[in-house]
Design a protein around this motif. Structure first.
Motif, PDB file in Angstrom:
ATOM      1  N   PRO A   4      19.923   0.226  10.326  1.00  0.00           N
ATOM      2  CA  PRO A   4      19.767  -1.039   9.601  1.00  0.00           C
ATOM      3  C   PRO A   4      18.949  -0.855   8.331  1.00  0.00           C
ATOM      4  N   HIS A   5      19.291  -1.617   7.314  1.00  0.00           N
ATOM      5  CA  HIS A   5      18.517  -1.584   6.072  1.00  0.00           C
ATOM      6  C   HIS A   5      17.308  -2.500   6.219  1.00  0.00           C
ATOM      7  N   ILE A   6      16.136  -1.981   5.899  1.00  0.00           N
ATOM      8  CA  ILE A   6      14.898  -2.751   6.038  1.00  0.00           C
ATOM      9  C   ILE A   6      14.654  -3.554   4.759  1.00  0.00           C
ATOM     10  N   THR A   7      14.586  -4.865   4.890  1.00  0.00           N
ATOM     11  CA  THR A   7      14.352  -5.717   3.722  1.00  0.00           C
ATOM     12  C   THR A   7      13.047  -6.496   3.837  1.00  0.00           C
ATOM     13  N   ASN A   8      12.431  -6.468   5.008  1.00  0.00           N
ATOM     14  CA  ASN A   8      11.195  -7.223   5.192  1.00  0.00           C
ATOM     15  C   ASN A   8      10.088  -6.675   4.306  1.00  0.00           C
ATOM     16  N   SER A   9       9.251  -7.564   3.819  1.00  0.00           N
ATOM     17  CA  SER A   9       8.123  -7.146   2.998  1.00  0.00           C
ATOM     18  C   SER A   9       7.057  -6.496   3.876  1.00  0.00           C
ATOM     19  N   LEU A  10       6.305  -5.598   3.264  1.00  0.00           N
ATOM     20  CA  LEU A  10       5.210  -4.958   3.978  1.00  0.00           C
ATOM     21  C   LEU A  10       4.006  -5.890   4.007  1.00  0.00           C
ATOM     22  N   PRO A  11       3.194  -5.786   5.035  1.00  0.00           N
ATOM     23  CA  PRO A  11       1.908  -6.509   5.011  1.00  0.00           C
ATOM     24  C   PRO A  11       1.108  -6.052   3.791  1.00  0.00           C
ATOM     25  N   ILE A  12       0.667  -6.976   2.993  1.00  0.00           N
ATOM     26  CA  ILE A  12       0.067  -6.610   1.712  1.00  0.00           C
ATOM     27  C   ILE A  12      -1.241  -5.845   1.912  1.00  0.00           C
ATOM     28  N   GLY A  13      -1.372  -4.755   1.185  1.00  0.00           N
ATOM     29  CA  GLY A  13      -2.601  -3.975   1.214  1.00  0.00           C
ATOM     30  C   GLY A  13      -2.787  -3.130   2.456  1.00  0.00           C
ATOM     31  N   GLU A  14      -1.759  -2.994   3.299  1.00  0.00           N
ATOM     32  CA  GLU A  14      -1.930  -2.268   4.558  1.00  0.00           C
ATOM     33  C   GLU A  14      -1.248  -0.901   4.551  1.00  0.00           C
ATOM     34  N   ARG A  15      -0.867  -0.417   3.392  1.00  0.00           N
ATOM     35  CA  ARG A  15      -0.233   0.904   3.340  1.00  0.00           C
ATOM     36  C   ARG A  15      -1.259   2.003   3.624  1.00  0.00           C
ATOM     37  N   PRO A  16      -0.815   3.145   4.158  1.00  0.00           N
ATOM     38  CA  PRO A  16      -1.731   4.286   4.283  1.00  0.00           C
ATOM     39  C   PRO A  16      -2.218   4.702   2.899  1.00  0.00           C
ATOM     40  N   LEU A  17      -3.417   5.253   2.832  1.00  0.00           N
ATOM     41  CA  LEU A  17      -3.982   5.661   1.549  1.00  0.00           C
ATOM     42  C   LEU A  17      -4.098   7.177   1.492  1.00  0.00           C
ATOM     43  N   LEU A  18      -3.586   7.759   0.420  1.00  0.00           N
ATOM     44  CA  LEU A  18      -3.660   9.202   0.216  1.00  0.00           C
ATOM     45  C   LEU A  18      -4.858   9.592  -0.639  1.00  0.00           C
ATOM     46  N   SER A  19      -5.637   8.611  -1.048  1.00  0.00           N
ATOM     47  CA  SER A  19      -6.832   8.872  -1.837  1.00  0.00           C
ATOM     48  C   SER A  19      -7.942   9.407  -0.946  1.00  0.00           C
ATOM     49  N   LEU A  20      -8.986   9.939  -1.582  1.00  0.00           N
ATOM     50  CA  LEU A  20     -10.182  10.307  -0.838  1.00  0.00           C
ATOM     51  C   LEU A  20     -10.878   9.036  -0.329  1.00  0.00           C
ATOM     52  N   PRO A  21     -11.745   9.159   0.678  1.00  0.00           N
ATOM     53  CA  PRO A  21     -12.343   7.973   1.304  1.00  0.00           C
ATOM     54  C   PRO A  21     -13.008   7.028   0.301  1.00  0.00           C
ATOM     55  N   GLY A  22     -12.767   5.743   0.506  1.00  0.00           N
ATOM     56  CA  GLY A  22     -13.453   4.715  -0.284  1.00  0.00           C
ATOM     57  C   GLY A  22     -12.724   4.265  -1.519  1.00  0.00           C
ATOM     58  N   SER A  23     -11.605   4.913  -1.869  1.00  0.00           N
ATOM     59  CA  SER A  23     -10.939   4.619  -3.134  1.00  0.00           C
ATOM     60  C   SER A  23      -9.469   4.295  -2.899  1.00  0.00           C
ATOM     61  N   ALA A  24      -8.925   3.403  -3.721  1.00  0.00           N
ATOM     62  CA  ALA A  24      -7.504   3.064  -3.637  1.00  0.00           C
ATOM     63  C   ALA A  24      -6.990   2.694  -5.019  1.00  0.00           C
ATOM     64  N   TYR A  25      -5.690   2.893  -5.209  1.00  0.00           N
ATOM     65  CA  TYR A  25      -5.027   2.515  -6.453  1.00  0.00           C
ATOM     66  C   TYR A  25      -4.264   1.214  -6.241  1.00  0.00           C
ATOM     67  N   VAL A  26      -4.361   0.330  -7.238  1.00  0.00           N
ATOM     68  CA  VAL A  26      -3.647  -0.937  -7.205  1.00  0.00           C
ATOM     69  C   VAL A  26      -2.716  -0.973  -8.415  1.00  0.00           C
ATOM     70  N   LYS A  27      -1.419  -0.877  -8.138  1.00  0.00           N
ATOM     71  CA  LYS A  27      -0.431  -0.848  -9.229  1.00  0.00           C
ATOM     72  C   LYS A  27      -0.037  -2.278  -9.571  1.00  0.00           C
ATOM     73  N   ILE A  28      -0.325  -2.682 -10.813  1.00  0.00           N
ATOM     74  CA  ILE A  28      -0.122  -4.088 -11.192  1.00  0.00           C
ATOM     75  C   ILE A  28       1.196  -4.316 -11.916  1.00  0.00           C
ATOM     76  N   SER A  29       1.885  -3.235 -12.286  1.00  0.00           N
ATOM     77  CA  SER A  29       3.151  -3.390 -12.998  1.00  0.00           C
ATOM     78  C   SER A  29       4.020  -2.169 -12.756  1.00  0.00           C
ATOM     79  N   GLU A  30       5.269  -2.300 -13.112  1.00  0.00           N
ATOM     80  CA  GLU A  30       6.221  -1.207 -13.004  1.00  0.00           C
ATOM     81  C   GLU A  30       6.957  -1.077 -14.334  1.00  0.00           C
ATOM     82  N   GLY A  31       7.299   0.160 -14.706  1.00  0.00           N
ATOM     83  CA  GLY A  31       8.038   0.366 -15.948  1.00  0.00           C
ATOM     84  C   GLY A  31       7.184   0.189 -17.184  1.00  0.00           C
ATOM     85  N   CYS A  32       7.827   0.226 -18.338  1.00  0.00           N
ATOM     86  CA  CYS A  32       7.087   0.182 -19.609  1.00  0.00           C
ATOM     87  C   CYS A  32       8.009  -0.253 -20.738  1.00  0.00           C
TER      88      CYS A  32
END
Length: 443
Positions: free
Chosen positions: A121-149
């Motif tokens: 099945p194709h997944i179309t449901n939205s993710l719980p906001i802000g609950e993705r795993p983080l690949l950053s070092l502890p204490g830090s996260a990136y917040v992407k506010i836009s896409e493209g340019c």
């Protein structure tokens, strides 16, 4: 099923990798840290410049050689940019996925293992906001506010890969920031291809400033022609917004900036664009005396001659940038600069890059000295266990050090100090060690 992810490219690509991981995890997959135990290897590729493309391709070849029987999925910018060509020429990968709909990762991953795309099945449901795993070092996260340019710099393939600028809703971004902070994140790194292109950036930052708590907000990648001076008002009032600015000037020659399609349309008569950039730097430093400015220069762009290069050297000397990254021009098909004449020899471009980098060493070292004697917060990120009878070493960052690209804060005197990864520690800067700062922890 188990998956292993091999991430490449910029931090915007990192957020994509984290998002794909979230989709897979929510669908019942398990992430493993060792490809040996994975059913599927996912390479999240970069397709920005030639060296990055080759790095991602090499990863596919190396994983295939190491694990002939495992399934390999090539995701990311490279797959997006060469969606039609790659399936025929990179047969070492089993399947491909671009960047337009990251939720497809569940369907793609399932199909390549079951060989039955119709049964997944194709997944179309939205993710719980802000609950993705983080690949950053502890204490830090990136917040992407836009896409493209929409800047369409003549050398840049981003619009070919990611399309035009699409901005997120302010309320959605603010909710993500709250969710991340609620998970214990202390540093929000606001990113986009050019966050200056986010027209409501001042409004967004004011919304974030309404969130209570002790945390950092770091602004990354603001095109100098789009720098919204209005944001300085907030940074003067709310010290949680760090006086750290990543402003990619790229060059100082009016001729080269014009060829790059980075010429400003509002340079006053009688002034050069480089002078306008220097005025921006002066304004920031006057309004925010603790300001730290990072930039990038692009060397060897078509038509760059010795006069243009000397203008850049002069700009470098006057700007006294705190941090500087240098890159050599990469000729990318599909970009406006691809067919430009007067190409600069690779040897010449590399020599110019080396000259800039060597001159920057003394500038950065001098600028770092001003922190000696200051007592500042350090975000603790790593612990290096001491040898027997030795002293543990803790690594972190001060506000003047962005993740991954700048130097580190090396903490001494902290054996019994109760330091914790992903937390702030009050420290005094006692010395400069190369591009790192040695700090003493207050117990």
């Amino acid at each position: 099923m188990h998956y292993f992810i091999d991430p490449f490219g910029c931090v915007k690509n990192q957020v994509d990798a984290e998002t794909m991981m979230a989709y897979l995890n929510n669908a019942g997959w398990k992430n493993v840290s060792d490809a040996e135990t994975a059913d599927l290897i996912i390479i999240n590729s970069c397709g920005f410049i030639e060296s990055a493309k080759q790095e991602s391709i090499n990863a596919v070849l190396e994983w295939r050689k190491l694990y002939p029987a495992k399934k390999i999925l090539l995701a990311g910018c490279l797959s997006q940019r060469y969606a039609n060509e790659l399936p025929d020429i990179l047969t070492e990968a089993d399947t491909f996925m671009g960047v337009e709909n990251l939720g497809l990762i569940v369907e793609k991953a399932g199909a390549v293992l079951t060989a039955d795309s119709g049964g997944v099945p194709h997944i179309t449901n939205s993710l719980p906001i802000g609950e993705r795993p983080l690949l950053s070092l502890p204490g830090s996260a990136y917040v992407k506010i836009s896409e493209g340019c929409n800047n369409n710099c003549s050398y840049c393939a981003i619009p070919l890969i990611r399309g035009g600028l699409v901005c997120r809703e302010i309320s959605d971004i603010a909710d993500e920031c709250r969710a991340l902070l609620g998970r214990g994140v202390l540093e929000l790194n606001i990113i986009g291809q050019d966050i200056g292109g986010f027209e409501k950036l001042p409004e967004l930052l004011n919304r974030i400033s309404e969130i209570e708590g002790d945390f950092w907000v770091r602004l990354l990648y603001i095109h100098p022609n789009h720098f919204p001076l209005e944001i300085l008002n907030l940074l003067e009032k709310d010290k949680r917004f760090l006086p750290y600015f990543d402003i990619p000037f790229q060059h100082a020659s009016a001729k080269i900036l014009s060829a790059m399609n980075r010429n400003s349309k509002d340079v006053p008569q009688g002034k050069t664009q480089a002078e306008k950039y220097l005025e921006l730097i002066k304004t920031i430093r006057t309004r925010l005396p603790d300001a730290v400015i990072r930039s990038t220069f692009l060397l060897g762009f078509p038509g760059e001659d010795e006069e243009d290069f000397n203008e850049l050297l002069e700009f470098q000397q006057k700007a006294e940038l705190d941090w500087l990254g240098c890159f050599v021009y990469s000729r990318e098909e599909g970009t406006a600069s691809y067919s430009m004449k007067k190409r600069v020899a690779a040897k010449t471009a590399e020599a110019r890059k080396q000259t800039i980098e060597e001159r920057q060493i003394s500038i950065t070292e001098k600028n770092l000295k001003r922190f000696i004697g200051q007592t500042l917060n350090v975000l603790i990120e790593e612990k290096i266990d001491a040898p027997e009878n030795g002293e543990d070493i803790w690594l972190g960052r001060l506000y003047c050090q962005a993740p991954d690209i700048d130097g580190a804060a090396v903490v001494v005197g902290a054996n019994d100090g109760g330091l914790q990864l992903g937390s702030f520690a009050k420290c005094k800067v006692i010395a400069r060690r190369g591009f790192d700062l040695e700090v003493h922890h207050y117990r």
